[in-house]
Design a protein around this motif. Structure first.
Motif, mmCIF file in Angstrom:
data_model
loop_
_atom_site.group_PDB
_atom_site.id
_atom_site.type_symbol
_atom_site.label_atom_id
_atom_site.label_comp_id
_atom_site.label_asym_id
_atom_site.label_seq_id
_atom_site.Cartn_x
_atom_site.Cartn_y
_atom_site.Cartn_z
ATOM 1 N N LEU A 18 0.738 -1.466 -0.207
ATOM 2 C CA LEU A 18 0.003 -0.060 0.051
ATOM 3 C C LEU A 18 1.167 0.997 0.096
ATOM 4 N N VAL A 19 1.654 1.409 0.738
ATOM 5 C CA VAL A 19 2.719 2.619 0.876
ATOM 6 C C VAL A 19 3.821 2.752 -0.420
ATOM 7 N N LEU A 20 4.568 1.831 -0.765
ATOM 8 C CA LEU A 20 4.410 1.744 -2.011
ATOM 9 C C LEU A 20 3.782 1.726 -3.808
ATOM 10 N N THR A 21 2.906 1.148 -3.843
ATOM 11 C CA THR A 21 2.092 1.643 -4.518
ATOM 12 C C THR A 21 1.418 3.406 -4.765
ATOM 13 N N GLU A 22 1.103 3.646 -4.078
ATOM 14 C CA GLU A 22 0.168 5.082 -2.938
ATOM 15 C C GLU A 22 1.093 6.016 -3.368
ATOM 16 N N GLU A 23 0.717 7.106 -4.149
ATOM 17 C CA GLU A 23 2.005 8.832 -4.778
ATOM 18 C C GLU A 23 2.033 9.234 -3.980
ATOM 19 N N SER A 24 0.546 9.183 -3.102
ATOM 20 C CA SER A 24 0.626 10.907 -2.701
ATOM 21 C C SER A 24 0.495 10.120 -0.443
ATOM 22 N N ALA A 25 0.929 10.429 0.194
ATOM 23 C CA ALA A 25 1.161 10.490 1.419
ATOM 24 C C ALA A 25 -0.339 10.559 1.978
ATOM 25 N N ARG A 26 -1.100 10.741 1.424
ATOM 26 C CA ARG A 26 -2.625 9.908 1.650
ATOM 27 C C ARG A 26 -3.293 8.663 1.747
ATOM 28 N N TYR A 27 -3.865 8.241 2.373
ATOM 29 C CA TYR A 27 -4.088 7.056 2.682
ATOM 30 C C TYR A 27 -6.286 6.908 2.935
ATOM 31 N N ILE A 28 -6.872 5.661 1.907
ATOM 32 C CA ILE A 28 -8.460 5.917 2.416
ATOM 33 C C ILE A 28 -7.712 4.696 2.922
ATOM 34 N N LEU A 29 -8.642 3.750 4.260
ATOM 35 C CA LEU A 29 -8.967 3.352 4.485
ATOM 36 C C LEU A 29 -9.987 2.599 5.004
ATOM 37 N N PHE A 30 -10.916 2.321 4.922
ATOM 38 C CA PHE A 30 -12.192 1.653 5.174
ATOM 39 C C PHE A 30 -12.814 2.791 5.425
ATOM 40 N N GLY A 31 -13.311 3.931 4.065
ATOM 41 C CA GLY A 31 -13.875 4.857 4.083
ATOM 42 C C GLY A 31 -13.113 6.410 5.388
#
Length: 118
Positions: A18-31
């Protein structure tokens, strides 16, 4: 233990992916949206690494326990097999002795009603 270890390894691998594939530091998990700073990212990575190591340790210890149990079972089976073989040999020997004896031995006779003990 192996199953729990495998689950932990997969969770840690998923977190790393998840960390490697995201381009930004914004993560959306379970809403929920997470925007961790650098310190929070460091601790999240350390926690994921700890979960990965714990999962690998559980996999290893579960594998060792299973191997130990299989060795003990294999030894018990071999011992039972040798015990059965010894009993079969003893049975054959007793049958040979019985065939060689000229007449049945009446040395052991059950005592009947004439046995009167005080």
């Amino acid at each position: 233990m192996i199953l729990l270890g495998l689950i932990l390894v997969l969770l840690a691998g998923g977190a790393f992916a998840l960390v490697l594939t995201e381009e930004s530091a914004r993560y959306i998990l379970f809403g929920y949206t997470f925007e961790p700073n650098q310190v929070e990212m460091f601790f999240a990575g350390a926690a994921a690494g700890a979960v990965l190591l714990l999962g690998l340790w559980l996999l290893g210890s579960g594998s060792r326990r299973s191997a130990k149990r299989r060795r003990a079972l294999r030894g018990a089976r071999a011992e039972a097999s040798s015990r059965v073989a010894r009993l079969e040999d003893e049975k054959r020997e007793l049958e040979r002795r019985l065939e060689r004896s000229p007449e049945p031995s009446d040395r052991l006779v059950a005592r009947g009603s004439e046995d009167t003990r005080p």
